[in-house]
Design a protein around this motif. Structure first.
Motif, mmCIF file in Angstrom:
data_model
loop_
_atom_site.group_PDB
_atom_site.id
_atom_site.type_symbol
_atom_site.label_atom_id
_atom_site.label_comp_id
_atom_site.label_asym_id
_atom_site.label_seq_id
_atom_site.Cartn_x
_atom_site.Cartn_y
_atom_site.Cartn_z
ATOM 1 N N LEU A 1 0.932 -1.160 -0.020
ATOM 2 C CA LEU A 1 -0.013 -0.194 -0.158
ATOM 3 C C LEU A 1 0.852 1.250 -0.243
ATOM 4 O O LEU A 1 0.644 2.059 -0.896
ATOM 5 C CB LEU A 1 -0.938 0.075 1.227
ATOM 6 C CG LEU A 1 -1.709 1.276 1.441
ATOM 7 C CD1 LEU A 1 -2.740 1.265 0.353
ATOM 8 C CD2 LEU A 1 -2.543 0.951 2.709
ATOM 9 N N THR A 2 1.698 1.268 0.827
ATOM 10 C CA THR A 2 2.980 2.255 1.010
ATOM 11 C C THR A 2 3.384 2.671 -0.507
ATOM 12 O O THR A 2 3.481 3.667 -0.815
ATOM 13 C CB THR A 2 3.879 2.102 1.894
ATOM 14 O OG1 THR A 2 3.410 1.889 3.072
ATOM 15 C CG2 THR A 2 4.744 3.485 1.985
ATOM 16 N N GLU B 1 2.231 6.234 -3.361
ATOM 17 C CA GLU B 1 2.827 7.353 -3.938
ATOM 18 C C GLU B 1 2.561 7.544 -5.389
ATOM 19 O O GLU B 1 2.573 8.864 -5.839
ATOM 20 C CB GLU B 1 4.405 7.019 -3.518
ATOM 21 C CG GLU B 1 5.135 7.868 -4.253
ATOM 22 C CD GLU B 1 5.233 9.598 -3.872
ATOM 23 O OE1 GLU B 1 5.388 10.538 -4.477
ATOM 24 O OE2 GLU B 1 4.714 9.523 -2.610
ATOM 25 N N ARG B 2 2.127 6.478 -5.935
ATOM 26 C CA ARG B 2 1.881 6.722 -7.469
ATOM 27 C C ARG B 2 0.650 7.225 -7.448
ATOM 28 O O ARG B 2 0.293 8.006 -8.439
ATOM 29 C CB ARG B 2 1.906 4.891 -8.071
ATOM 30 C CG ARG B 2 3.291 4.507 -7.890
ATOM 31 C CD ARG B 2 3.366 2.958 -8.462
ATOM 32 N NE ARG B 2 3.087 2.893 -9.946
ATOM 33 C CZ ARG B 2 3.074 1.931 -10.710
ATOM 34 N NH1 ARG B 2 3.055 0.823 -10.140
ATOM 35 N NH2 ARG B 2 3.043 1.847 -11.844
ATOM 36 N N VAL B 3 -0.388 7.067 -6.721
ATOM 37 C CA VAL B 3 -1.646 7.565 -6.843
ATOM 38 C C VAL B 3 -1.471 9.036 -6.353
ATOM 39 O O VAL B 3 -2.304 9.945 -7.180
ATOM 40 C CB VAL B 3 -2.727 6.811 -6.037
ATOM 41 C CG1 VAL B 3 -3.991 7.331 -5.747
ATOM 42 C CG2 VAL B 3 -2.903 5.548 -6.491
ATOM 43 N N PHE C 1 -2.905 12.722 -8.371
ATOM 44 C CA PHE C 1 -3.722 13.844 -7.967
ATOM 45 C C PHE C 1 -2.943 15.324 -8.118
ATOM 46 O O PHE C 1 -3.300 16.319 -8.313
ATOM 47 C CB PHE C 1 -4.061 13.664 -6.728
ATOM 48 C CG PHE C 1 -5.050 12.592 -6.255
ATOM 49 C CD1 PHE C 1 -6.642 12.998 -6.729
ATOM 50 C CD2 PHE C 1 -4.760 11.467 -5.555
ATOM 51 C CE1 PHE C 1 -7.417 12.211 -6.509
ATOM 52 C CE2 PHE C 1 -5.945 10.657 -5.341
ATOM 53 C CZ PHE C 1 -7.247 11.087 -6.016
ATOM 54 N N GLU C 2 -1.602 15.056 -7.980
ATOM 55 C CA GLU C 2 -0.526 16.132 -8.105
ATOM 56 C C GLU C 2 -0.720 16.740 -9.621
ATOM 57 O O GLU C 2 -0.317 17.741 -9.970
ATOM 58 C CB GLU C 2 0.732 15.959 -7.765
ATOM 59 C CG GLU C 2 1.100 15.487 -6.342
ATOM 60 C CD GLU C 2 2.193 14.947 -5.846
ATOM 61 O OE1 GLU C 2 3.148 14.712 -6.897
ATOM 62 O OE2 GLU C 2 2.910 15.320 -4.816
ATOM 63 N N LEU D 1 -3.269 21.579 -4.094
ATOM 64 C CA LEU D 1 -3.970 20.357 -3.687
ATOM 65 C C LEU D 1 -3.429 19.993 -2.014
ATOM 66 O O LEU D 1 -2.693 20.144 -1.809
ATOM 67 C CB LEU D 1 -3.075 19.229 -4.474
ATOM 68 C CG LEU D 1 -3.281 17.724 -3.981
ATOM 69 C CD1 LEU D 1 -4.809 17.230 -4.190
ATOM 70 C CD2 LEU D 1 -2.488 16.875 -4.757
ATOM 71 N N SER D 2 -4.499 19.425 -1.619
ATOM 72 C CA SER D 2 -4.479 18.958 -0.043
ATOM 73 C C SER D 2 -4.918 17.584 -0.103
ATOM 74 O O SER D 2 -6.230 17.113 -0.572
ATOM 75 C CB SER D 2 -5.291 20.075 0.637
ATOM 76 O OG SER D 2 -5.487 19.227 2.057
ATOM 77 N N ILE D 3 -4.085 16.603 0.411
ATOM 78 C CA ILE D 3 -4.561 15.227 0.603
ATOM 79 C C ILE D 3 -4.391 14.897 2.261
ATOM 80 O O ILE D 3 -3.233 14.940 2.747
ATOM 81 C CB ILE D 3 -3.333 14.340 0.062
ATOM 82 C CG1 ILE D 3 -3.521 14.466 -1.390
ATOM 83 C CG2 ILE D 3 -4.069 12.940 0.059
ATOM 84 C CD1 ILE D 3 -2.703 13.663 -2.298
ATOM 85 N N GLU D 4 -5.433 14.946 2.841
ATOM 86 C CA GLU D 4 -5.542 14.544 4.295
ATOM 87 C C GLU D 4 -6.099 13.142 4.666
ATOM 88 O O GLU D 4 -7.126 12.810 4.027
ATOM 89 C CB GLU D 4 -6.237 15.505 5.042
ATOM 90 C CG GLU D 4 -6.153 16.985 4.814
ATOM 91 C CD GLU D 4 -4.629 17.261 5.506
ATOM 92 O OE1 GLU D 4 -4.460 16.683 6.490
ATOM 93 O OE2 GLU D 4 -3.957 18.433 5.200
ATOM 94 N N PRO D 5 -5.544 12.351 5.446
ATOM 95 C CA PRO D 5 -5.884 10.813 5.774
ATOM 96 C C PRO D 5 -7.133 10.955 6.628
ATOM 97 O O PRO D 5 -7.313 11.928 7.253
ATOM 98 C CB PRO D 5 -4.674 10.259 6.500
ATOM 99 C CG PRO D 5 -4.040 11.804 6.825
ATOM 100 C CD PRO D 5 -4.225 12.695 5.964
#
Length: 379
Positions: free
Chosen positions: A245-246, A250-252, A256-257, A267-271
């Motif tokens: 998963l890790t 990064e590829r996913v 988004f980037e 862009l903001s990606i928050e878990p």
């Protein structure tokens, strides 16, 4: 059947009407993740006077821990009660809770003979919120000798093989402008999502078969004549293990980037929670469960039929990294309807579901009796 198993069976039999009532009550009034206020109270109350209940638990308002007995060995039974937005109990958590109550009460009746402490945990927000992970991080489940639960599915499947999964909240921020008069002044946050989704679609060709990437746009704009300055979405990435998963995440992320780079948005990606782990099954305990379920008349589906729902992700996987655990699936006879369909929710009440509830509660209780019995007598 041993005397202890007879006692457990009779306990679940006597409780059956109230267990069905609890299941139906939860089913009729579904509450989503972290909002399970009525549900958590109802499940804890159904355990009865044999249990001492701590609620809220470890600072989580809709979590609880209920304890019966004072033995040196400890078994934890997990209750889940959150529903799906728009679908209600289309994953059958109403049954999970009723099964946990039935098994917990049955084991409380034999706890002294097994030198056992019985603990039932109310665990909120399994459907994306990671309630069990929050509890783990606050010290829950430490020192348990065994953790158990049973989950509804179309058919019976013994072994859980869930994907590890991450849950992310995605936000693009651009600049609004009149879409007809001043389009050149806008920075289009909706276009950013379009580019990201196209990049993910192309990426899937190069992803391992064990990987899943899926999500939704939850906010796409406010008006057709306004270039959207903010869009939001929720996206899941699943893989065979946390390690895989890790690497995939990064590829996913780069997809988004790409949306941000192409449009000029930020862009903001928050878990939304810590990642859910793959599941590590206590194979010896699972063998006991299978034998007990078969003794009750259950039959397990072959791999082609059964090997779908057992791949669904669960925060019980994180528990299994620290405590010996099992997570079998109990069939409710729903095919062709499957989990997370409204038709599946309809199968989580009624006569077939009630029998599944009864069988799962007995099978879990019998499994704990076998596991903690000094002779591990399977008779």
């Amino acid at each position: 059947m041993s005397d202890l198993k007879t006692t457990a069976y009779e306990s679940v039999s006597a409780s059956r009407p109230s267990l069905v009532e609890l299941s139906e009550q939860l089913h009729a009034a579904p509450e989503t993740a972290w909002q399970e206020h009525r549900s958590s109270v109802a499940v804890a109350a159904a355990l009865g006077p044999a249990f001492t209940v701590e609620q809220p638990y470890l600072g989580l308002e809709t979590a609880f821990r209920a304890v019966a007995g004072s033995g040196s060995r400890r078994v934890g039974i997990m209750a889940e009660y959150d529903a799906l937005p728009g679908l209600g109990h289309a994953c059958g958590h109403n049954l999970i809770s009723a099964v946990a109550v039935g098994a917990g009460r049955a084991l409380a009746a034999v706890a002294s003979a097994l030198d056992l402490t019985v603990e039932v945990y109310g665990t909120p927000a399994e459907e994306g919120g990671g309630g069990k992970i929050e509890l783990l991080e606050r010290g829950a489940f430490a020192g348990l000798d065994l953790a158990m639960m049973a989950h509804p599915a179309p058919v019976d499947v013994a072994e859980a093989r869930p994907y590890a999964v991450s849950h992310s909240h995605i936000t693009y921020t651009g600049k609004a402008a009149h879409a007809a008069a001043y389009p050149e002044q806008g920075v289009n946050a909706a276009d950013a999502f379009t580019i990201a989704q196209l990049a993910i679609a192309l990426l899937r060709q190069q992803l391992p078969a064990s990987v899943r990437v899926h999500g939704i746009v939850t906010k796409g704009g406010d008006a057709p004549n306004v270039i959207p300055d903010r869009t939001e979405g929720r996206w899941y990435v699943r893989a065979e293990t946390l390690a895989e998963l890790t690497a995939v995440e990064e590829r996913v992320r780069r997809c988004f980037e790409a949306g941000a780079l192409a449009t000029g948005c930020t862009l903001s990606i928050e878990p939304e929670s810590a990642p859910y782990s793959e599941f590590h099954t206590a194979e010896d305990v699972l063998a006991l469960y299978k034998a007990n379920a078969i003794a009750l008349g259950r039959s397990f589906a072959d791999a082609d039929l059964g090997g779908r729902m057992n791949r669904a992700s669960t925060d019980m996987g994180n528990v299994s990294l620290t405590v010996p655990a099992i997570h079998p699936y109990i069939g409710v006879g729903s095919l062709p309807a499957v989990n997370h369909q409204k038709e599946f929710a309809e199968h989580c009440v009624g006569p077939v579901a009630e029998q599944a509830l009864f069988d799962a509660a007995v099978a879990l209780a019998w499994t704990a009796i076998d596991h903690f019995s000094p002779s591990k007598d399977l008779s």
